[in-house]
Scaffold this motif. Structure first.
Motif, PDB file in Angstrom:
ATOM      1  N   PRO A  90       0.804  -1.235   0.000  1.00 55.92           N
ATOM      2  CA  PRO A  90       0.000   0.000   0.000  1.00 55.92           C
ATOM      3  C   PRO A  90       0.833   1.279   0.000  1.00 55.92           C
ATOM      4  O   PRO A  90       0.452   2.266  -0.630  1.00 55.92           O
ATOM      5  N   SER A  91       1.979   1.267   0.667  1.00 60.44           N
ATOM      6  CA  SER A  91       2.802   2.481   0.689  1.00 60.44           C
ATOM      7  C   SER A  91       3.412   2.756  -0.687  1.00 60.44           C
ATOM      8  O   SER A  91       3.594   3.915  -1.067  1.00 60.44           O
ATOM      9  N   TYR A  92       3.712   1.702  -1.444  1.00 61.83           N
ATOM     10  CA  TYR A  92       4.211   1.882  -2.810  1.00 61.83           C
ATOM     11  C   TYR A  92       3.123   2.495  -3.693  1.00 61.83           C
ATOM     12  O   TYR A  92       3.395   3.438  -4.453  1.00 61.83           O
ATOM     13  N   LEU A  93       1.907   1.989  -3.590  1.00 64.84           N
ATOM     14  CA  LEU A  93       0.802   2.562  -4.370  1.00 64.84           C
ATOM     15  C   LEU A  93       0.602   4.032  -4.047  1.00 64.84           C
ATOM     16  O   LEU A  93       0.389   4.856  -4.936  1.00 64.84           O
ATOM     17  N   LEU A  94       0.692   4.367  -2.762  1.00 61.85           N
ATOM     18  CA  LEU A  94       0.524   5.753  -2.348  1.00 61.85           C
ATOM     19  C   LEU A  94       1.629   6.636  -2.920  1.00 61.85           C
ATOM     20  O   LEU A  94       1.358   7.725  -3.436  1.00 61.85           O
ATOM     21  N   GLU A  95       2.855   6.173  -2.878  1.00 60.57           N
ATOM     22  CA  GLU A  95       3.963   6.963  -3.440  1.00 60.57           C
ATOM     23  C   GLU A  95       3.813   7.138  -4.951  1.00 60.57           C
ATOM     24  O   GLU A  95       4.092   8.214  -5.478  1.00 60.57           O
ATOM     25  N   CYS A  96       3.376   6.104  -5.634  1.00 57.50           N
ATOM     26  CA  CYS A  96       3.121   6.224  -7.075  1.00 57.50           C
ATOM     27  C   CYS A  96       2.035   7.263  -7.331  1.00 57.50           C
ATOM     28  O   CYS A  96       2.149   8.082  -8.240  1.00 57.50           O
ATOM     29  N   TYR A  97       1.003   7.224  -6.518  1.00 54.56           N
ATOM     30  CA  TYR A  97      -0.070   8.213  -6.644  1.00 54.56           C
ATOM     31  C   TYR A  97       0.482   9.627  -6.471  1.00 54.56           C
ATOM     32  O   TYR A  97       0.204  10.509  -7.267  1.00 54.56           O
ATOM     33  N   TRP A  98       1.296   9.846  -5.424  1.00 57.07           N
ATOM     34  CA  TRP A  98       1.842  11.186  -5.159  1.00 57.07           C
ATOM     35  C   TRP A  98       2.756  11.643  -6.276  1.00 57.07           C
ATOM     36  O   TRP A  98       2.763  12.822  -6.649  1.00 57.07           O
ATOM     37  N   GLU A  99       3.570  10.714  -6.789  1.00 63.73           N
ATOM     38  CA  GLU A  99       4.528  11.058  -7.846  1.00 63.73           C
ATOM     39  C   GLU A  99       3.860  11.141  -9.218  1.00 63.73           C
ATOM     40  O   GLU A  99       4.482  11.607 -10.172  1.00 63.73           O
ATOM     41  N   ASN A 100       2.643  10.639  -9.315  1.00 62.15           N
ATOM     42  CA  ASN A 100       1.891  10.592 -10.575  1.00 62.15           C
ATOM     43  C   ASN A 100       2.621   9.790 -11.648  1.00 62.15           C
ATOM     44  O   ASN A 100       2.584  10.105 -12.834  1.00 62.15           O
ATOM     45  N   LYS A 101       3.326   8.742 -11.194  1.00 61.55           N
ATOM     46  CA  LYS A 101       4.030   7.849 -12.092  1.00 61.55           C
ATOM     47  C   LYS A 101       4.463   6.609 -11.325  1.00 61.55           C
ATOM     48  O   LYS A 101       4.489   6.618 -10.090  1.00 61.55           O
ATOM     49  N   LEU A 102       4.798   5.567 -12.062  1.00 64.68           N
ATOM     50  CA  LEU A 102       5.340   4.380 -11.412  1.00 64.68           C
ATOM     51  C   LEU A 102       6.774   4.685 -10.978  1.00 64.68           C
ATOM     52  O   LEU A 102       7.533   5.297 -11.719  1.00 64.68           O
TER      53      LEU A 102
END
Length: 153
Positions: free
Chosen positions: A140-152
């Motif tokens: 879940p923390s990886y998904l959240l960081e991807c969301y914040w960065e707006n990229k994988l």
């Protein structure tokens, strides 16, 4: 905050709301964002607020009512048939979205339904919905960081 079981009632409400979105998307062969946008903020808030009532009813009937009310048409997006591996249940996907939406709402200090709309309308949603990728079972923390960065990342 009222707690039922291990999670708060509001967390359970969000989990049910996200699971119902996935159920409707599979049933109507639409992307999750198409379902969310067709339902609109008013219906999403209704599902969230009355989830304890809807959860005790048959999900097939509940989904039919919202499909009809929101006039959701049949689409041609079928990530279930396209999946080459084990297909996650709509409950599994509901849990993934619940965690991400809750984290976004907490960090941005916004209402849950506003966070729900933001998450489903983000690029992460299409990645989670690709069951041939690993996104739906990522940390879940990886998904959240991807969301914040707006990229994988």
């Amino acid at each position: 905050m009222e707690s039922v079981g291990r999670e708060s009632a509001k967390d359970n409400a969000l989990f049910f709301t996200c699971s119902l979105i996935d159920y409707i998307a599979r049933k109507t062969k639409n992307t999750r964002v198409e379902v969310v946008n067709a339902l609109g903020k008013k219906n999403l808030a209704k599902i969230y607020d009355l989830s304890d009532v809807y959860h005790s009813d048959n999900i097939e009937r509940v989904s039919d009512d919202f499909i009809r009310e929101a006039r959701i048409k049949m689409g041609n997006y079928d990530n279930v048939t396209a999946c080459k591996y084990a297909i996650p249940s709509y409950w599994d996907i509901g849990k993934v979205y619940k965690r991400l939406i809750k984290a976004v709402a907490e960090r941005e200090k916004i209402e849950i339904i506003d966070a729900l709309l933001k998450v489903y309308n983000s690029f992460v949603s299409s990645k989670i919905d690709d069951y041939n990728s690993s996104m739906y079972y990522e940390n879940p923390s990886y998904l959240l960081e991807c969301y914040w960065e707006n990229k994988l990342i």
